[in-house]
Motif scaffolding. Structure first.
Motif, PDB file in Angstrom:
ATOM      1  N   LYS A 179       6.216  -1.365  13.366  1.00 34.66           N
ATOM      2  CA  LYS A 179       7.645  -1.287  13.665  1.00 34.66           C
ATOM      3  C   LYS A 179       7.902  -0.766  15.088  1.00 34.66           C
ATOM      4  CE  LYS A 179      12.098  -0.907  13.314  1.00 34.66           C
ATOM      5  NZ  LYS A 179      12.949  -2.091  13.543  1.00 34.66           N
ATOM      6  N   LEU A 180       7.147   0.247  15.499  1.00 32.79           N
ATOM      7  CA  LEU A 180       7.326   0.786  16.852  1.00 32.79           C
ATOM      8  C   LEU A 180       6.978  -0.268  17.905  1.00 32.79           C
ATOM      9  CD1 LEU A 180       6.035   4.466  16.668  1.00 32.79           C
ATOM     10  CD2 LEU A 180       8.390   3.632  16.698  1.00 32.79           C
ATOM     11  N   TYR A 235       3.001   9.752   2.530  1.00 32.47           N
ATOM     12  CA  TYR A 235       2.841   8.982   3.765  1.00 32.47           C
ATOM     13  C   TYR A 235       1.587   8.115   3.751  1.00 32.47           C
ATOM     14  CZ  TYR A 235       6.713  11.644   5.632  1.00 32.47           C
ATOM     15  OH  TYR A 235       7.959  12.186   5.836  1.00 32.47           O
ATOM     16  N   LYS A 236       0.690   8.387   2.816  1.00 30.55           N
ATOM     17  CA  LYS A 236      -0.505   7.544   2.694  1.00 30.55           C
ATOM     18  C   LYS A 236      -0.100   6.087   2.564  1.00 30.55           C
ATOM     19  CE  LYS A 236      -4.364  10.094   0.802  1.00 30.55           C
ATOM     20  NZ  LYS A 236      -5.291   9.923   1.904  1.00 30.55           N
ATOM     21  N   GLY A 237      -0.669   5.265   3.419  1.00 34.57           N
ATOM     22  CA  GLY A 237      -0.359   3.846   3.360  1.00 34.57           C
ATOM     23  C   GLY A 237       0.813   3.428   4.225  1.00 34.57           C
ATOM     24  N   SER A 238       1.445   4.406   4.891  1.00 34.53           N
ATOM     25  CA  SER A 238       2.641   4.108   5.687  1.00 34.53           C
ATOM     26  C   SER A 238       2.352   3.895   7.163  1.00 34.53           C
ATOM     27  CB  SER A 238       3.650   5.249   5.557  1.00 34.53           C
ATOM     28  OG  SER A 238       3.903   5.548   4.201  1.00 34.53           O
ATOM     29  N   LYS A 247       6.030  -5.988   6.259  1.00 29.75           N
ATOM     30  CA  LYS A 247       5.881  -4.552   6.023  1.00 29.75           C
ATOM     31  C   LYS A 247       7.237  -3.882   5.862  1.00 29.75           C
ATOM     32  CE  LYS A 247       1.383  -4.021   6.141  1.00 29.75           C
ATOM     33  NZ  LYS A 247       0.675  -3.681   4.902  1.00 29.75           N
ATOM     34  N   LEU A 248       8.203  -4.312   6.625  1.00 28.49           N
ATOM     35  CA  LEU A 248       9.532  -3.710   6.518  1.00 28.49           C
ATOM     36  C   LEU A 248      10.198  -4.090   5.207  1.00 28.49           C
ATOM     37  CD1 LEU A 248      10.789  -3.960  10.198  1.00 28.49           C
ATOM     38  CD2 LEU A 248       9.922  -1.957   8.966  1.00 28.49           C
ATOM     39  N   TYR A 255       9.856  -0.756  -1.677  1.00 29.97           N
ATOM     40  CA  TYR A 255       9.298   0.517  -2.162  1.00 29.97           C
ATOM     41  C   TYR A 255      10.407   1.529  -2.428  1.00 29.97           C
ATOM     42  CZ  TYR A 255       7.142   5.138  -2.011  1.00 29.97           C
ATOM     43  OH  TYR A 255       6.786   6.432  -2.297  1.00 29.97           O
ATOM     44  N   VAL A 288       6.611   9.070  17.601  1.00 28.90           N
ATOM     45  CA  VAL A 288       6.808   9.393  16.186  1.00 28.90           C
ATOM     46  C   VAL A 288       7.265  10.843  16.042  1.00 28.90           C
ATOM     47  CG1 VAL A 288       5.595   9.771  13.994  1.00 28.90           C
ATOM     48  CG2 VAL A 288       5.229   7.663  15.282  1.00 28.90           C
ATOM     49  N   THR A 332       2.754   0.380   8.763  1.00 26.68           N
ATOM     50  CA  THR A 332       4.172   0.021   8.871  1.00 26.68           C
ATOM     51  C   THR A 332       4.814   0.694  10.085  1.00 26.68           C
ATOM     52  OG1 THR A 332       4.283  -0.130   6.462  1.00 26.68           O
ATOM     53  CG2 THR A 332       6.380   0.012   7.643  1.00 26.68           C
ATOM     54  N   ILE A 333       4.507   1.963  10.266  1.00 27.14           N
ATOM     55  CA  ILE A 333       5.078   2.718  11.384  1.00 27.14           C
ATOM     56  C   ILE A 333       4.642   2.125  12.727  1.00 27.14           C
ATOM     57  CG2 ILE A 333       5.040   4.963  12.558  1.00 27.14           C
ATOM     58  CD1 ILE A 333       4.756   6.251   9.745  1.00 27.14           C
ATOM     59  N   LYS A 348       0.812  -1.205   0.000  1.00 29.40           N
ATOM     60  CA  LYS A 348       0.000   0.000   0.000  1.00 29.40           C
ATOM     61  C   LYS A 348       0.852   1.265   0.000  1.00 29.40           C
ATOM     62  CE  LYS A 348      -3.655  -2.441   2.368  1.00 29.40           C
ATOM     63  NZ  LYS A 348      -4.042  -2.953   3.689  1.00 29.40           N
ATOM     64  N   LEU A 349       2.161   1.067   0.099  1.00 29.24           N
ATOM     65  CA  LEU A 349       3.052   2.222   0.227  1.00 29.24           C
ATOM     66  C   LEU A 349       3.055   3.096  -1.014  1.00 29.24           C
ATOM     67  CD1 LEU A 349       6.052   0.484   2.020  1.00 29.24           C
ATOM     68  CD2 LEU A 349       4.380   2.037   3.032  1.00 29.24           C
ATOM     69  N   TYR A 350       2.684   2.527  -2.154  1.00 25.11           N
ATOM     70  CA  TYR A 350       2.711   3.298  -3.393  1.00 25.11           C
ATOM     71  C   TYR A 350       1.580   4.312  -3.487  1.00 25.11           C
ATOM     72  CZ  TYR A 350       6.332   0.131  -4.928  1.00 25.11           C
ATOM     73  OH  TYR A 350       7.508  -0.572  -5.023  1.00 25.11           O
ATOM     74  N   GLU A 407       8.494  -4.687   2.496  1.00 26.96           N
ATOM     75  CA  GLU A 407       7.773  -3.877   1.509  1.00 26.96           C
ATOM     76  C   GLU A 407       8.318  -2.458   1.460  1.00 26.96           C
ATOM     77  OE1 GLU A 407       3.546  -3.886   2.159  1.00 26.96           O
ATOM     78  OE2 GLU A 407       3.347  -6.014   1.662  1.00 26.96           O
ATOM     79  N   LEU A 408       8.655  -1.916   2.605  1.00 27.91           N
ATOM     80  CA  LEU A 408       9.209  -0.554   2.649  1.00 27.91           C
ATOM     81  C   LEU A 408      10.561  -0.503   1.934  1.00 27.91           C
ATOM     82  CD1 LEU A 408       9.137   2.387   3.544  1.00 27.91           C
ATOM     83  CD2 LEU A 408      10.149   1.670   5.725  1.00 27.91           C
TER      84      LEU A 408
END
Lengths: 115, 115
Positions: free
Chosen positions: B22-23, B12-15, B95-96, B102, B39, B18-19, A10-12, B98-99
DNA sequence: CAAATATACATAATTTTCTTATGTATAAGT
DNA sequence: ACTTATACATAAGAAAATTATGTATATTTG
């Protein structure tokens, strides 16, 4: 032919405008279908832009005055060539700065040891 | 107090998922407000998560079985502590990845000379 | 030569994710 | 007393995509 904007991630979301502007910044003028093919090639198939995402995005950028359009007929088929306006070029710089900032910020979040 | 998810950028949409994951992967358990503050601190004020984005996102992750919640009362105020489930930990890894993917893909697009 | 694939545009319904605006409540600082 | 901080929540609306269609011509393939 099945096309989806991205593999899975979804990051895109929110990145399409940046991608379009950058490609037009490098290639002077491009038409929609050409953009999808270029993105596919550059990302080795990782990223496939859907038509349902691309065309509305192009129309919006045009409406905002960031792109100029020029219609051409090639091999009896319609093509709409897009190119950056002056404002479009300025906005490209902004978008690329935002991308660099985004990457920096996300790295600070997911890899705080390197910050 | 005015809070917005990000400075300006739509990237940042879609992020947010993930954030959050990760936290929680780093801090074992956290509550919502704590996440917003963490954050803000990690990004030096660059990124401020809105409550309207955060709480629905937490509820969704819980509903998907990626987070467990534990309610506590501290100083007579409610707190909902979230922690990763086993599936949540697995999804964090995804997710990481994917980041990272990305970032790699976007760099191939905006800086093709380095690809 | 018929059928499938590729080229080339478009839009509409729906979903996801966020913004913006509220709402409630307690604690602490000024 | 008043403001700010802590701590949750949700609802209306906007934005950007997905998914599904629709139209039309050109090219490749069996």
């Amino acid at each position: 032919m099945y096309i989806c904007f991205m593999s899975n991630s979804k990051l895109y979301k929110g990145s399409l405008t940046t991608i379009i502007l950058k490609l037009l910044n490098e290639n002077d003028r491009m038409y929609g279908y050409e953009i999808t093919q270029k993105v596919k090639a550059l990302t080795k198939g990782e990223l496939n832009i859907t038509e349902g995402a691309l065309y509305p995005a192009l129309h919006k950028l045009e409406a905002e005055g960031l792109l100029d359009v020029e219609v051409a007929k090639v091999d009896n088929r319609l093509r709409k060539y897009y190119k950056l306006t002056e404002n479009g070029t300025k906005e490209t710089v902004n978008k690329l700065e935002e991308l660099a900032e985004y990457i920096k910020t996300m790295q600070a979040l997911v890899n705080p040891k390197l910050a």
